[in-house]
Design an enzyme around this catalytic site. Structure first.
Site, PDB file in Angstrom:
ATOM      1  N   HIS A  24       1.046  -1.336  -0.248  1.00  9.37           N
ATOM      2  CA  HIS A  24      -0.152  -0.097   0.334  1.00  9.37           C
ATOM      3  C   HIS A  24       1.076   1.034  -0.407  1.00  9.37           C
ATOM      4  CE1 HIS A  24       1.073   0.599   3.731  1.00  9.37           C
ATOM      5  NE2 HIS A  24       0.961  -0.399   4.850  1.00  9.37           N
ATOM      6  N   SER A  98       1.950   4.723  -5.323  1.00 10.00           N
ATOM      7  CA  SER A  98       2.467   4.726  -4.703  1.00 10.00           C
ATOM      8  C   SER A  98       3.712   4.794  -3.768  1.00 10.00           C
ATOM      9  CB  SER A  98       1.201   6.490  -3.322  1.00 10.00           C
ATOM     10  OG  SER A  98       2.114   7.718  -3.452  1.00 10.00           O
ATOM     11  N   ASP A 243      -3.492  13.118 -11.999  1.00  9.24           N
ATOM     12  CA  ASP A 243      -3.218  12.747  -9.993  1.00  9.24           C
ATOM     13  C   ASP A 243      -2.130  15.061  -9.763  1.00  9.24           C
ATOM     14  OD1 ASP A 243      -1.490  12.208  -7.885  1.00  9.24           O
ATOM     15  OD2 ASP A 243      -1.267  10.364  -9.234  1.00  9.24           O
ATOM     16  N   HIS A 271      -4.578  10.826  -8.149  1.00  8.17           N
ATOM     17  CA  HIS A 271      -4.149   9.909  -6.929  1.00  8.17           C
ATOM     18  C   HIS A 271      -4.725   8.083  -7.072  1.00  8.17           C
ATOM     19  CE1 HIS A 271       0.195   9.168  -5.439  1.00  8.17           C
ATOM     20  NE2 HIS A 271      -0.836   8.436  -4.504  1.00  8.17           N
TER      21      HIS A 271
END
Length: 302
Positions: A24, A98, A243, A271
Site C-alpha cells: 500500500h 504510490s 494526479d 492519485h
C-alpha cells in the site's frame, strides 16, 4: 512482524503456487487492497493465485517500533522476515501503489528471479541526480501549498515536525475515540477504510517513512530500475493524468528508464481514483497481467 491478509481458494498450496504481494501507499494499509481488489477477483483467479496484502512496518496493524528509522531496507527486511520466508514465496507478482512502489522496486531488484510481474500505480519516481533526488522528491511531493487540502496536509506533516507530532498525538493515539465520534455523527456502523487507515500510524513511523522511503529512497530508484531492466521483469505502470500528488512526469521518467514497461495513462483520474471508482475494471487489468506473466493455463474473465 508485518501484519498481512492472505486470500486463497485452495485448501493447500504447493511450492509451485504463484502468489501476489500487495504493497500500500503512505498513510494506508492492507485494507486498501482488500476493499478494492480482493472483493472483485474472479473465481479462476482465486483458484490460481494466493493473495497477500501487507501492512507495511509502522502502518495498519503492523508493529510501530520507536527504535526504527523506517528506511527502504528496514521495510524490505520486515517483508522478507514476516511474509516472503514464512509463506515460502518462491514465485510471486507485486502490485504497489504510490509510496509502496519504491519498496516494490527494491524488492524486485533484490529478487528478480522470483518476481513474475511488477505493477506500479502512481509511482513517485522523479528525474533528478542522485545527490538532489531526496530534496527534489520532498519539494515536489510536499510542496508548501494551502490548496488543495491534501497538499496542505502533506506539506504540514513533512516540513513542520512539531505540528505533525501534535496532530498525531491528538488523532492517531486516540483513533478509537475519533472513530466512535465519527460513527455517532454520521450514524454509520462502519466507517470507510480510507478514514480508518489515516490514523493507524505513529508520528515516528509516518515522519521517518516519509523522509527515508519516499524522499530518501528516491536516490535508490535509478539503481533499482536498472536491476529490473537487466532482469527483464515485466513491468506495468498505471497513472492518472489528473494526479496532483504524484505528477505524470514520474511515470514518463520511469518509462524512459524502463523502455520495456507498459505505461497505461488513465484519463480524468487522480492519485486515488486511478483505482477507486473503477475497482472491478482495475482488478480485471491486474488479472490479465498475472495470467500473461505466469505459467497458468486458465483464462480469467474478460
Amino acid at each position: 512482524w508485518n501484519h498481512l491478509k492472505v486470500g486463497r481458494k485452495k485448501e493447500s498450496d504447493t511450492d509451485s503456487t504463484e502468489s501476489v504481494v500487495f504493497l500500500h501507499g503512505f498513510l494506508s494499509s492492507s485494507s486498501f487492497w482488500v476493499e478494492t481488489v480482493f472483493h472483485n477477483l474472479s473465481e479462476v483467479t482465486k483458484q490460481s493465485f494466493r493473495m497477500v496484502a501487507v501492512d507495511l512496518l509502522g502502518f495498519g496493524r503492523s508493529p510501530k517500533p520507536t527504535n526504527c528509522a523506517y528506511t527502504v531496507r528496514e521495510h524490505l527486511d520486515m517483508i522478507e522476515a514476516s511474509v516472503v520466508r514464512p509463506l515460502e514465496l518462491n514465485s510471486y507478482h507485486i502490485v504497489a501503489h504510490s509510496m509502496g512502489c519504491i519498496i516494490a522496486l527494491a524488492m524486485a531488484a533484490k529478487h528478480p528471479e522470483s518476481v513474475k510481474s511488477l505493477t506500479l500505480v502512481a509511482p513517485p519516481c522523479f528525474d533528478s541526480t542522485e545527490e538532489e533526488a531526496s530534496h527534489s522528491a520532498l519539494n515536489k511531493l510536499a510542496e508548501r501549498r494551502v490548496w488543495p487540502p491534501f497538499l496542505l496536509g502533506s506539506a504540514v506533516m513533512s516540513w513542520y515536525e512539531h505540528i505533525g507530532r501534535s496532530v498525531c498525538f491528538i488523532f492517531c493515539r486516540n483513533h478509537s475515540t475519533w472513530e466512535w465520534v465519527m460513527k455517532f455523527v454520521t450514524r454509520r456502523r462502519a466507517l470507510s477504510f480510507l478514514f480508518v487507515d489515516l490514523t493507524k500510524h505513529t508520528h515516528h513511523s509516518a515522519w521517518h517513512t516519509m523522509h527515508n522511503v519516499i524522499c530518501g529512497g528516491a536516490k535508490l530508484v535509478d539503481k533499482h530500475l536498472e536491476a529490473v531492466r537487466k532482469a527483464e521483469v515485466p513491468v506495468t505502470v498505471i497513472h492518472g493524468d489528473k494526479d496532483q500528488l504524484v505528477p505524470m512526469e514520474c511515470s514518463y521518467n520511469l518509462k524512459s528508464k524502463l523502455p520495456h514497461a507498459d505505461l497505461k495513462v488513465m484519463n480524468g483520474r487522480d492519485h486515488s481514483t486511478v483505482i477507486l471508482g473503477r475497482e472491478k475494471m482495475f482488478t480485471g487489468e491486474l488479472e490479465q497481467i498475472w495470467f500473461s506473466s505466469s505459467n497458468c493455463t486458465k483464462i480469467p474473465r474478460s
